[in-house]
Design an enzyme around this catalytic site. Structure first.
Site, PDB file in Angstrom:
ATOM      1  N   LYS A  64       0.847  -1.207   0.000  1.00 28.60           N
ATOM      2  CA  LYS A  64       0.000   0.000   0.000  1.00 28.60           C
ATOM      3  C   LYS A  64       0.876   1.249   0.000  1.00 28.60           C
ATOM      4  CE  LYS A  64      -3.700   2.099   2.817  1.00 28.60           C
ATOM      5  NZ  LYS A  64      -4.492   1.940   4.064  1.00 28.60           N
ATOM      6  N   SER A 139      -9.298   1.972   3.300  1.00 30.68           N
ATOM      7  CA  SER A 139      -8.465   2.664   2.341  1.00 30.68           C
ATOM      8  C   SER A 139      -7.468   1.753   1.613  1.00 30.68           C
ATOM      9  CB  SER A 139      -7.685   3.787   3.036  1.00 30.68           C
ATOM     10  OG  SER A 139      -6.893   3.248   4.085  1.00 30.68           O
ATOM     11  N   SER A 163      -9.335  -0.263   7.605  1.00 25.83           N
ATOM     12  CA  SER A 163      -8.846  -0.218   6.223  1.00 25.83           C
ATOM     13  C   SER A 163      -8.204  -1.486   5.690  1.00 25.83           C
ATOM     14  CB  SER A 163      -7.875   0.945   6.042  1.00 25.83           C
ATOM     15  OG  SER A 163      -8.608   2.133   5.904  1.00 25.83           O
TER      16      SER A 163
HETATM   17  N1  GLN Z   1     -12.562   4.671   6.964  1.00 26.49           N
HETATM   18  C1  GLN Z   1     -11.835   5.096   8.128  1.00 26.49           C
HETATM   19  C2  GLN Z   1     -11.365   6.518   7.933  1.00 26.49           C
HETATM   20  O1  GLN Z   1     -11.704   7.091   6.968  1.00 26.49           O
HETATM   21  C3  GLN Z   1     -10.689   4.180   8.416  1.00 26.49           C
HETATM   22  C4  GLN Z   1      -9.518   4.344   7.507  1.00 26.49           C
HETATM   23  C5  GLN Z   1      -8.341   3.494   7.860  1.00 26.49           C
HETATM   24  O2  GLN Z   1      -8.449   2.482   8.564  1.00 26.49           O
HETATM   25  N2  GLN Z   1      -7.197   3.928   7.405  1.00 26.49           N
HETATM   26  O3  GLN Z   1     -10.669   7.079   8.724  1.00 26.49           O
END
Ligand code: GLN
Length: 472
Positions: A64, A139, A163
């Site tokens: 990632k 993400s 994420s």
């Molecule tokens: N969807 C959550 C956010 O927008 C979690 C994102 C993540 O785990 N990086 O913060």
């Protein structure tokens, strides 16, 4: 993992395997947009190293794009890091490389990992391999899509509020969000430092474990890491889960959850019972506060962490005439709307006069959420629950309504707030043939338990073997 065994047995070479992965990525990426950077020289690199005696034996993987890999650009899905070349490699990646893994490229992410769909990436929106009109989740959506489409056998992701687990669920694969502090974050662009974790996505639990085992452990470069004194193993690793206690929290089966998601998860829990587990109804009473608590704490930490992108370092510059102009051209123009929103929310929550009411209060409620889990794990070995209220939604569905997107995170945030590990596994499909996932959460440092339960489930089912048309 099948490919790893073939590499170890000399049935294929790292060069050949890496070539296949890169070729697949090139063939599919104009449809999927899983990659922000693909290293076409990866097969060449693979052939230059004799990795045959190493535990990962030349295994190709993807990373990632919030994790630094020397020699590859790191954008974090943001224009503020356009063209940035990190001078070092993240510890988690380095450990895998030292064990023989070959990184073939960097995968798409919501900008600075803020989002649940990859639609917040400043570059591209990744598409779900099961239906390209849908998001892959986020993400770590690029990593999830790359694994689900069969481009790489495993990929690294990060999980601050879901994420890894949510994109794994949306793409029908497995994923491990480790205990806070079990895997080093050195070389990860920090989002919410008290929540961030680095983990793995792969098709099955068997695909996650070899990478996870290499990544864990204390790192002098990340003071939050530990070599846990007592790794909690109460579940045998022989595939039997007789008498293992699995809690099912009432608060995770609420109105608003898609009926088929609830149905598949309950069937999976039924399968665990058939395999010998004792199913115990439990309560995690503060679950409903996880959303407001997370959306105060994560932006607060992000607002501080993103101050390092000050326009002077990291970011390409033109010939600005004044300091104010530097800020306008860099922070002013190069952060996306969601990142700006989080910085403003976080700065507000931390400002004098509001600190106690928001940040301080959220910290107190976070403790209550953690205690819910502590109490539950006095009674059960693991907790089984849905990962997201729905299956993967259509690209554009949440449009300009950030709150409706945040609501998608309700079931994943608590594990991050409590610092506990979570394993995502596929448990079936909805009526539109979109995958449904389930998470198994455990006490801190009990990943081995989660793997044992997950393996037992995957030994008795074949959801983890299902592939989208594009992967065939
Ligand atoms: N969807 C959550 C956010 O927008 C979690 C994102 C993540 O785990 N990086 O913060």
């Amino acid at each position: 993992m099948k490919l790893l065994e073939e590499l170890q047995d000399g049935k294929t070479t790292s060069r050949a395997a890496t070539e296949t992965c890169v070729a697949r990525a090139r063939a599919l990426d104009s449809t999927l947009h899983a990659f922000l950077h693909l290293d076409k020289s990866a097969p060449e690199r693979a052939s230059q190293r004799d990795t045959s005696s190493l535990p990962l034996a030349g295994l190709p993987i993807a990373v990632k794009d919030v994790l630094m890999v020397e020699g590859m650009p790191a954008t974090c899905g943001s224009k503020i890091l356009e063209g940035f070349m990190p001078p070092f490699t993240a510890t988690a990646v380095k450990k895998l490389q030292d064990a023989g893994a070959i990184v073939i490229g960097k995968t798409n992410t919501d900008e600075f990992a803020m989002g649940s769909s990859t639609e917040n990436s400043a570059y591209v929106t990744t598409r779900n391999p099961w239906n390209t009109d849908r998001v892959p989740g986020g993400s770590s959506g690029g990593s999830a899509a790359a694994v689900a489409a069969g481009i790489v056998p495993a990929a690294l992701g990060t999980d601050t509020g879901g994420s890894i687990r949510q994109p794994a669920s949306y793409c029908g694969i497995s994923g491990i969000k480790p205990t806070y502090g079990r895997v080093s974050r050195y070389g990860l662009a920090a989002y919410g430092s008290s929540l961030d974790s680095v983990g793995v996505l792969g098709r099955s639990v068997d695909d996650l474990v070899p990478l996870f085992e290499q990544m864990v452990g204390k790192d002098p470069l990340d003071a939050t890491t530990v070599n846990p004194p007592d790794i909690r193993v109460s579940v045998p690793s022989d595939g039997t889960i007789n008498g293992i206690k699995i809690g099912v929290p009432a608060e995770y089966f609420v109105t608003g959850i898609q009926a088929e998601v609830e149905g598949r998860v309950r069937e999976a829990i039924g399968m665990l019972e058939t395999l010998g587990a004792e199913i115990i109804p439990i309560n995690l009473p503060h679950t409903e506060y996880a959303l407001p608590v997370y959306y105060i704490l994560a932006p607060a930490e992000a607002s501080a962490n993103l101050a390092r992108y000050d326009g002077i370092r990291y970011t390409p510059r033109e010939s600005e005439k004044s300091l104010e102009d530097v800020y306008r051209q860099t922070r002013g123009k190069r952060f996306g709307a969601e990142v700006e929103r989080r910085i403003m929310l976080g700065t507000y929550a931390l400002s004098a006069g509001y600190y106690d009411a928001y940040y301080g209060q959220a910290q107190k409620v976070r403790t209550l959420i953690r205690r819910d889990f502590e109490k539950a794990f006095e009674r059960v070995d693991a907790i089984a629950a849905p990962i997201a209220p729905t299956t993967a939604f259509e690209v554009g569905k949440h449009g300009d309504d950030p709150i409706s997107m945040y609501l998608e995170d309700i079931f994943t945030l608590p594990a991050n707030l409590a610092g506990v590990p979570g394993l995502a596994i596929p448990v079936g499909f909805d009526g539109d043939k979109m995958p449904v996932g389930m998470q198994l959460m455990g006490a801190p440092f009990s990943e081995e338990n989660l793997f044992a339960i997950g393996r037992s489930y995957q030994g008795a089912t074949d959801w983890h073997e299902m592939k989208p048309e594009i992967a065939k």
